[in-house]
Design a protein around this motif. Structure first.
Motif, PDB file in Angstrom:
ATOM      1  N   ASP A  18       0.836  -1.202   0.000  1.00  0.00           N
ATOM      2  CA  ASP A  18       0.000   0.000   0.000  1.00  0.00           C
ATOM      3  C   ASP A  18       0.871   1.252   0.000  1.00  0.00           C
ATOM      4  O   ASP A  18       1.890   1.321   0.693  1.00  0.00           O
ATOM      5  CB  ASP A  18      -0.905   0.010   1.238  1.00  0.00           C
ATOM      6  N   GLY A  19       0.457   2.242  -0.780  1.00  0.00           N
ATOM      7  CA  GLY A  19       1.164   3.515  -0.805  1.00  0.00           C
ATOM      8  C   GLY A  19       2.451   3.510  -1.607  1.00  0.00           C
ATOM      9  O   GLY A  19       3.197   4.488  -1.567  1.00  0.00           O
ATOM     10  N   GLU A 123      -4.717  -3.701  -8.845  1.00  0.00           N
ATOM     11  CA  GLU A 123      -3.585  -2.774  -8.802  1.00  0.00           C
ATOM     12  C   GLU A 123      -3.832  -1.577  -9.711  1.00  0.00           C
ATOM     13  O   GLU A 123      -3.582  -0.430  -9.331  1.00  0.00           O
ATOM     14  CB  GLU A 123      -2.289  -3.464  -9.232  1.00  0.00           C
ATOM     15  N   SER A 126      -6.156   0.884  -8.093  1.00  0.00           N
ATOM     16  CA  SER A 126      -5.517   1.569  -6.975  1.00  0.00           C
ATOM     17  C   SER A 126      -4.516   2.607  -7.454  1.00  0.00           C
ATOM     18  O   SER A 126      -4.457   3.735  -6.946  1.00  0.00           O
ATOM     19  CB  SER A 126      -4.832   0.543  -6.067  1.00  0.00           C
TER      20      SER A 126
END
Length: 252
Positions: A18-19, A123, A126
């Motif tokens: 994440d991030g 993905e 996101s």
């Protein structure tokens, strides 16, 4: 190593925490030689924290983001990655990476078609949501309009765009045209890359304005994503073939 070895290789992608984003470390090379690169993971949150505390991004941990039109036609060439995998490229992206590759040092880039696993729906969704932050975080956004046409129109366009006009909202159109015309009287080369106007001649104002108008007809200027990529960028440079200018010359 032949292309068959690369094409038989595994996927270049591993899951992103994440991030995080991937950046493309484009290895140096001579023009028109095979493209070789390495994909690296980077925490976008940590990089933004460094920026907020006044730590400028370096060549090693910063990146430049590419803004371009994907296009549908595939190139016959691939991007070869250091883990022995390879990625197919569109003609548009292949020409952009060839233009942006340095000859003597790596260049750290972010480009959606390569840095996002397009086969991973989760993905991709996101990462698309992070794209505003990605373009805002980039040290520079590199706009790729495409290769030059053989008629030399782009050289005239970039010679015209670099006329010494100081932005001022109250200037009448006639005054601006006079400044451009005086600039064209002695202009023989493009300032950015020193390509000569061909055939050598004094550039007429009507030809100069027509060349700029033709440049602005390129598909990139019609993309909806341009608003996000340009509005959020800290610095923008517009490229067409070997020519380039900062965004200020385009938007003046």
């Amino acid at each position: 190593m032949n292309n068959d070895t690369w094409l038989a290789s595994p996927s270049p992608y591993q899951a992103l925490p994440d991030g995080h984003i991937r950046t493309l470390c484009l290895l140096p090379g001579l023009p028109d030689t095979p493209l070789e690169a390495q994909l690296k993971r980077q925490s976008l949150d940590a990089a933004e924290d460094d920026r907020d505390h006044g730590q400028a991004a370096s060549e090693d941990n910063g990146f430049e983001a590419i803004s371009y039109c994907w296009g549908n036609e595939l190139s016959e060439q691939h991007l070869h990655l250091t883990n022995r995998s390879s990625l197919a490229l569109t003609l548009s992206l292949y020409s952009a990476l060839q233009a942006f590759r340095h000859t003597n040092q790596p260049r750290h880039l972010w480009v959606d078609a390569v840095c996002i696993n397009q086969d991973d729906v989760v993905e991709r969704s996101s990462q698309v949501q992070m794209m505003g932050r990605i373009y805002a975080k980039a040290r520079r956004v590199l706009v790729w309009l495409g290769p030059c046409l053989p008629d030399g129109t782009e050289t005239i366009a970039f010679v015209t765009l670099t006329a010494p006009i100081v932005a001022r909202g109250d200037r009448p159109r006639r005054e601006l045209l006079r400044i451009i015309e005086r600039h064209l009287e002695t202009a023989t080369h493009c300032k950015c890359c020193h390509i000569a106007v061909s055939p050598p001649r004094r550039i007429r104002l009507e030809d100069a304005l027509a060349a700029v108008a033709k440049l602005f007809e390129r598909p990139w200027f019609g993309r909806l994503w341009v608003v996000q990529e340009v509005a959020l960028a800290a610095q923008i440079r517009v490229h067409c073939g070997s020519h380039f200018v900062s965004w200020e010359y385009i938007s003046i």
